[in-house]
Write an enzyme that holds these catalytic residues in place. Structure first.
Site, PDB file in Angstrom:
ATOM      1  N   ALA A  84       0.740  -1.289   0.063  1.00 48.91           N
ATOM      2  CA  ALA A  84      -0.081  -0.021  -0.075  1.00 48.91           C
ATOM      3  C   ALA A  84       0.794   1.239  -0.096  1.00 48.91           C
ATOM      4  CB  ALA A  84      -0.925  -0.133   1.242  1.00 48.91           C
TER       5      ALA A  84
ATOM      6  N   ASP B 109       2.574  -1.592   4.318  1.00 50.48           N
ATOM      7  CA  ASP B 109       2.962  -0.486   3.779  1.00 50.48           C
ATOM      8  C   ASP B 109       4.306  -0.540   2.969  1.00 50.48           C
ATOM      9  OD1 ASP B 109       3.961   2.264   3.576  1.00 50.48           O
ATOM     10  OD2 ASP B 109       4.492   2.387   5.549  1.00 50.48           O
ATOM     11  N   CYS B 110       4.152  -0.123   1.690  1.00 51.04           N
ATOM     12  CA  CYS B 110       5.120  -0.044   0.646  1.00 51.04           C
ATOM     13  C   CYS B 110       6.449   0.493   1.214  1.00 51.04           C
ATOM     14  CB  CYS B 110       4.766   0.561  -0.576  1.00 51.04           C
ATOM     15  SG  CYS B 110       6.109   0.868  -1.627  1.00 51.04           S
ATOM     16  N   PHE B 111       6.190   1.520   1.986  1.00 53.06           N
ATOM     17  CA  PHE B 111       7.642   2.216   2.519  1.00 53.06           C
ATOM     18  C   PHE B 111       7.938   1.722   3.874  1.00 53.06           C
ATOM     19  CE2 PHE B 111       6.422   5.166  -0.531  1.00 53.06           C
ATOM     20  CZ  PHE B 111       7.573   5.530  -1.108  1.00 53.06           C
TER      21      PHE B 111
ATOM     22  N   LYS C  82      14.648   4.111   3.129  1.00 55.85           N
ATOM     23  CA  LYS C  82      14.031   4.004   1.371  1.00 55.85           C
ATOM     24  C   LYS C  82      13.467   5.389   1.036  1.00 55.85           C
ATOM     25  CE  LYS C  82      10.151   1.620  -0.656  1.00 55.85           C
ATOM     26  NZ  LYS C  82       9.529   0.070  -0.584  1.00 55.85           N
TER      27      LYS C  82
END
Length: 251
Positions: A69, A131-133, A148
């Site tokens: 996400a 969470d993508c990050f 990141k």
């Protein structure tokens, strides 16, 4: 533009490049209203805080690309669509080759902003973090201290490759968890942002232009617009796919 329209346009462009109707294309864009995008195979049912999203005016869309996400708000998004046939009779580009090729251009875009980024050599953080990050994958971009900075994901079809990436202007932190029915993992990978890396507040236009110069310089890219045929196809894809619960809540 609207998140669902953005995804439909990117998919239409991938079809166009894959069929040979257009050359490879790069888009640099933003989202309005703010959008929560889920990765292609990410679970949605029972995971999204629908009432909170509605109250805050957050749009939900499932990306055609993988990953986890992303809350698209104060950020710059890039997409690259290219044919799987590099040239007439040439070999199809491999997934990792495309990631690395684009990553090197993204580093030049960061350099245009005075940021020294690096390419991740291996996975970092919890791969199960929604969470993508919250984690960093191979060939994604890190800023200072290995945090990141740019998250990327791909989709491949029989004829084309589409790669998306999110470049936060301000630090997204754990805001995405406002709209996910999940507890934030304790070992979340702390992300960075362009504002933190540069030490100042950047406008969307500054960031867009820096990465535009990088793509132009490396690829001799020229400005163009979505063709009438691509726009018609995008509207069909929007209607049949990205505006439907069958797609957005598929998993």
């Amino acid at each position: 533009m609207d998140g669902r329209w953005n995804m439909a346009v990117d998919e239409a462009l991938a079809e166009s490049t894959g069929s040979g109707e257009s050359p490879a294309v790069i888009r640099l864009y933003g989202f309005s209203p703010p959008t929560l995008s889920l990765g292609r195979f990410q679970k949605a049912k029972g995971q999204c805080a629908a009432a909170r999203m509605k109250a805050d005016g957050i749009v939900l869309v499932r990306r055609p690309t993988g990953g986890h996400a992303v809350l698209h708000d104060d950020e710059l998004t890039y997409s690259v669509a290219l044919s799987k046939q590099a040239s007439a009779g040439g070999p199809a580009p491999k997934k990792r080759e495309v990631y690395l090729f684009i990553a090197r251009i993204l580093l030049k875009g960061l350099a245009n902003l005075g940021v020294a980024g690096s390419i991740n050599a291996a996975q970092r953080g919890d791969v199960h973090n929604p969470d993508c990050f919250g984690s960093a994958g191979e060939y994604e971009i890190a800023g200072s201290g290995g945090r990141k900075l740019i998250g990327s994901a791909q989709m491949t079809t029989r004829t084309a490759i589409l790669q998306h990436g999110s470049i936060p202007l301000s630090n997204p932190g754990g805001r995405v968890f406002l709209y996910l029915q999940a507890a934030e993992p304790l070992d979340a990978h702390e992300p960075s942002s362009l504002d933190e890396e540069t030490g100042r507040v950047l406008t969307f236009e500054e960031a867009r232009d820096a990465f535009s110069r990088a793509f132009r310089g490396e690829l001799a890219a020229v400005e163009s617009s979505v063709s009438p045929q691509e726009e018609r196809r995008a509207r069909e894809i929007l209607r049949d796919k990205y505006e439907t619960d069958e797609w957005n809540l598929a998993c």
